[in-house]
Design a protein around this motif. Structure first.
Motif, PDB file in Angstrom:
ATOM      1  N   SER A  50       0.824  -1.219   0.000  1.00 25.59           N
ATOM      2  CA  SER A  50       0.000   0.000   0.000  1.00 25.59           C
ATOM      3  C   SER A  50       0.853   1.261   0.000  1.00 25.59           C
ATOM      4  N   VAL A  51       2.035   1.182   0.610  1.00 25.55           N
ATOM      5  CA  VAL A  51       2.945   2.341   0.616  1.00 25.55           C
ATOM      6  C   VAL A  51       3.356   2.683  -0.811  1.00 25.55           C
ATOM      7  N   HIS A  52       3.742   1.664  -1.558  1.00 24.82           N
ATOM      8  CA  HIS A  52       4.181   1.878  -2.941  1.00 24.82           C
ATOM      9  C   HIS A  52       3.016   2.287  -3.839  1.00 24.82           C
ATOM     10  N   ILE A  53       1.840   1.709  -3.585  1.00 26.39           N
ATOM     11  CA  ILE A  53       0.659   2.079  -4.369  1.00 26.39           C
ATOM     12  C   ILE A  53       0.328   3.552  -4.165  1.00 26.39           C
ATOM     13  N   THR A  54       0.426   4.003  -2.921  1.00 27.14           N
ATOM     14  CA  THR A  54       0.071   5.388  -2.588  1.00 27.14           C
ATOM     15  C   THR A  54       0.929   6.394  -3.342  1.00 27.14           C
ATOM     16  N   TYR A  55       2.270   6.213  -3.284  1.00 24.52           N
ATOM     17  CA  TYR A  55       3.107   7.236  -3.920  1.00 24.52           C
ATOM     18  C   TYR A  55       3.110   7.138  -5.444  1.00 24.52           C
ATOM     19  N   THR A  56       2.778   5.970  -5.990  1.00 29.57           N
ATOM     20  CA  THR A  56       2.719   5.876  -7.447  1.00 29.57           C
ATOM     21  C   THR A  56       1.407   6.429  -7.986  1.00 29.57           C
ATOM     22  N   VAL A  57       0.306   6.073  -7.348  1.00 24.65           N
ATOM     23  CA  VAL A  57      -0.999   6.548  -7.802  1.00 24.65           C
ATOM     24  C   VAL A  57      -1.099   8.064  -7.702  1.00 24.65           C
ATOM     25  N   PHE A  58      -0.506   8.644  -6.662  1.00 29.17           N
ATOM     26  CA  PHE A  58      -0.584  10.090  -6.476  1.00 29.17           C
ATOM     27  C   PHE A  58       0.572  10.836  -7.135  1.00 29.17           C
ATOM     28  N   GLY A  59       1.306  10.131  -7.987  1.00 26.28           N
ATOM     29  CA  GLY A  59       2.332  10.790  -8.788  1.00 26.28           C
ATOM     30  C   GLY A  59       3.648  11.020  -8.103  1.00 26.28           C
ATOM     31  N   LEU A  60       3.835  10.491  -6.891  1.00 28.72           N
ATOM     32  CA  LEU A  60       5.092  10.722  -6.184  1.00 28.72           C
ATOM     33  C   LEU A  60       6.260   9.960  -6.799  1.00 28.72           C
ATOM     34  N   LEU A 124      10.091  -0.923   2.951  1.00 24.13           N
ATOM     35  CA  LEU A 124      11.438  -0.366   2.869  1.00 24.13           C
ATOM     36  C   LEU A 124      12.301  -1.086   1.836  1.00 24.13           C
ATOM     37  N   ASN A 125      11.678  -1.933   1.042  1.00 22.12           N
ATOM     38  CA  ASN A 125      12.420  -2.698   0.036  1.00 22.12           C
ATOM     39  C   ASN A 125      12.627  -1.849  -1.217  1.00 22.12           C
ATOM     40  N   PRO A 126      13.859  -1.402  -1.492  1.00 22.98           N
ATOM     41  CA  PRO A 126      14.093  -0.553  -2.663  1.00 22.98           C
ATOM     42  C   PRO A 126      13.825  -1.270  -3.976  1.00 22.98           C
ATOM     43  N   LYS A 127      13.943  -2.614  -3.968  1.00 18.23           N
ATOM     44  CA  LYS A 127      13.653  -3.388  -5.173  1.00 18.23           C
ATOM     45  C   LYS A 127      12.188  -3.229  -5.556  1.00 18.23           C
ATOM     46  N   THR A 128      11.299  -3.277  -4.554  1.00 14.27           N
ATOM     47  CA  THR A 128       9.871  -3.094  -4.802  1.00 14.27           C
ATOM     48  C   THR A 128       9.587  -1.664  -5.229  1.00 14.27           C
ATOM     49  N   ALA A 129      10.261  -0.711  -4.586  1.00 20.63           N
ATOM     50  CA  ALA A 129      10.076   0.701  -4.943  1.00 20.63           C
ATOM     51  C   ALA A 129      10.465   0.940  -6.396  1.00 20.63           C
ATOM     52  N   LEU A 130      11.609   0.408  -6.800  1.00 19.43           N
ATOM     53  CA  LEU A 130      12.074   0.581  -8.176  1.00 19.43           C
ATOM     54  C   LEU A 130      11.122  -0.092  -9.163  1.00 19.43           C
ATOM     55  N   PHE A 132       7.849  -0.536  -8.802  1.00 18.46           N
ATOM     56  CA  PHE A 132       6.652   0.284  -8.939  1.00 18.46           C
ATOM     57  C   PHE A 132       6.929   1.538  -9.762  1.00 18.46           C
ATOM     58  N   ILE A 133       8.087   2.149  -9.522  1.00 14.48           N
ATOM     59  CA  ILE A 133       8.436   3.355 -10.276  1.00 14.48           C
ATOM     60  C   ILE A 133       8.551   3.036 -11.758  1.00 14.48           C
ATOM     61  N   ALA A 134       9.237   1.928 -12.071  1.00 18.99           N
ATOM     62  CA  ALA A 134       9.393   1.524 -13.469  1.00 18.99           C
ATOM     63  C   ALA A 134       8.043   1.196 -14.093  1.00 18.99           C
ATOM     64  N   LEU A 135       7.206   0.500 -13.346  1.00 20.47           N
ATOM     65  CA  LEU A 135       5.906   0.073 -13.851  1.00 20.47           C
ATOM     66  C   LEU A 135       4.992   1.259 -14.131  1.00 20.47           C
ATOM     67  N   PHE A 136       4.898   2.160 -13.150  1.00 15.08           N
ATOM     68  CA  PHE A 136       3.923   3.245 -13.261  1.00 15.08           C
ATOM     69  C   PHE A 136       4.435   4.450 -14.050  1.00 15.08           C
ATOM     70  N   THR A 137       5.734   4.534 -14.287  1.00 17.59           N
ATOM     71  CA  THR A 137       6.246   5.674 -15.057  1.00 17.59           C
ATOM     72  C   THR A 137       6.615   5.302 -16.487  1.00 17.59           C
ATOM     73  N   GLN A 138       6.874   4.034 -16.748  1.00 18.44           N
ATOM     74  CA  GLN A 138       7.279   3.626 -18.080  1.00 18.44           C
ATOM     75  C   GLN A 138       6.191   2.848 -18.809  1.00 18.44           C
ATOM     76  N   ILE A 156      -1.372  -6.709  -7.225  1.00 21.38           N
ATOM     77  CA  ILE A 156      -0.022  -6.926  -6.714  1.00 21.38           C
ATOM     78  C   ILE A 156      -0.060  -7.264  -5.224  1.00 21.38           C
ATOM     79  N   ALA A 157      -0.889  -6.539  -4.460  1.00 20.73           N
ATOM     80  CA  ALA A 157      -1.004  -6.787  -3.014  1.00 20.73           C
ATOM     81  C   ALA A 157      -1.553  -8.188  -2.742  1.00 20.73           C
ATOM     82  N   LEU A 158      -2.623  -8.569  -3.448  1.00 19.09           N
ATOM     83  CA  LEU A 158      -3.222  -9.884  -3.259  1.00 19.09           C
ATOM     84  C   LEU A 158      -2.284 -10.991  -3.730  1.00 19.09           C
ATOM     85  N   GLY A 159      -1.519 -10.690  -4.783  1.00 16.34           N
ATOM     86  CA  GLY A 159      -0.548 -11.658  -5.273  1.00 16.34           C
ATOM     87  C   GLY A 159       0.517 -11.945  -4.235  1.00 16.34           C
ATOM     88  N   HIS A 160       0.989 -10.900  -3.572  1.00 14.19           N
ATOM     89  CA  HIS A 160       1.976 -11.069  -2.494  1.00 14.19           C
ATOM     90  C   HIS A 160       1.379 -11.873  -1.338  1.00 14.19           C
TER      91      HIS A 160
END
Length: 207
Positions: A50-60, A124-130, A132-138, A156-160
């Motif tokens: 949800s942390v990663h979803i929040t900053y990607t959906v809101f453009g962060l 806090l996993n930078p791999k997950t952050a990267l 999400f960034i790659a997915l939602f920006t590219q 993605i959340a349910l898959g995890h």
């Protein structure tokens, strides 16, 4: 369903089952503290999404791309957390050892602690952050409707949750448990070493 979305779902599925900090954390907590702790860890991992979803959906995610120091800070914090968890695997708590001897069962974490370790491992996993960034920006364009983005985040959340719950259940299955029990401490130490190594690798790659 759009072929682009299908491709994203396939890529995401592969990413989820790829070994990493989340897998190691689930493995550690399941073997060391039992099935309930493993399942709560899986739930924490799914909620960490949800942390990663929040900053990607809101453009962060765009902000993170333009300000590398923010992502580097996330990497350092995540690396230190993983390294600390890894080191702790070599020093089981006294109550865990006592429980294992007196009851023949693994020591258990509190529900909150088991959930928290999973949540922080993913958040806090930078791999997950990267990812999400790659997915939602590219892959996903700025014009992609919000409902589609939320659907992908939920998938993605349910898959995890599904994958790591399966891992926890298999690791604590009564047939596998007898086999694993014989080399339990060795597996814990190997897992701890992997977590520590991941933390060190991430830390030095962030500088």
């Amino acid at each position: 369903m759009d072929m682009q979305i299908i491709s994203i779902l396939i890529i995401t599925g592969i990413a989820i089952i790829s070994p990493g900090p989340d897998f190691a954390m689930t493995l550690r907590n399941s073997l060391r503290h039992g099935r309930t702790s493993g399942l709560l860890t899986a739930l924490g991992i799914a909620c960490g999404i949800s942390v990663h979803i929040t900053y990607t959906v809101f453009g962060l995610s765009f902000l993170l791309l333009e300000n590398a120091w923010i992502l580097n800070s996330m990497k350092v914090i995540g690396a230190c957390y993983l390294a600390w968890i890894g080191i702790s695997s070599f020093f089981p708590k006294t109550e865990d050892q006592t429980a294992a001897v007196t009851k023949g069962k693994p020591g258990t974490l509190t529900s909150l602690t088991a959930f928290k370790t999973g949540f922080l491992s993913n958040a806090l996993n930078p791999k997950t952050a990267l990812f999400f960034i790659a997915l939602f920006t590219q892959v996903i364009s700025p014009g992609t409707v919000l409902s589609t983005q939320l659907f992908l985040g939920l998938f993605i959340a349910l898959g995890h949750l599904l994958w790591f719950s399966i891992v926890a259940l298999l690791l604590t299955h009564h047939r596998l448990e007898k086999i694993i029990l014989k080399s339990k401490r060795t597996i814990e130490k190997v897992t701890g070493a992997c977590l520590f190594a991941l933390g060190v690798k991430i830390f030095f790659h962030s500088n």
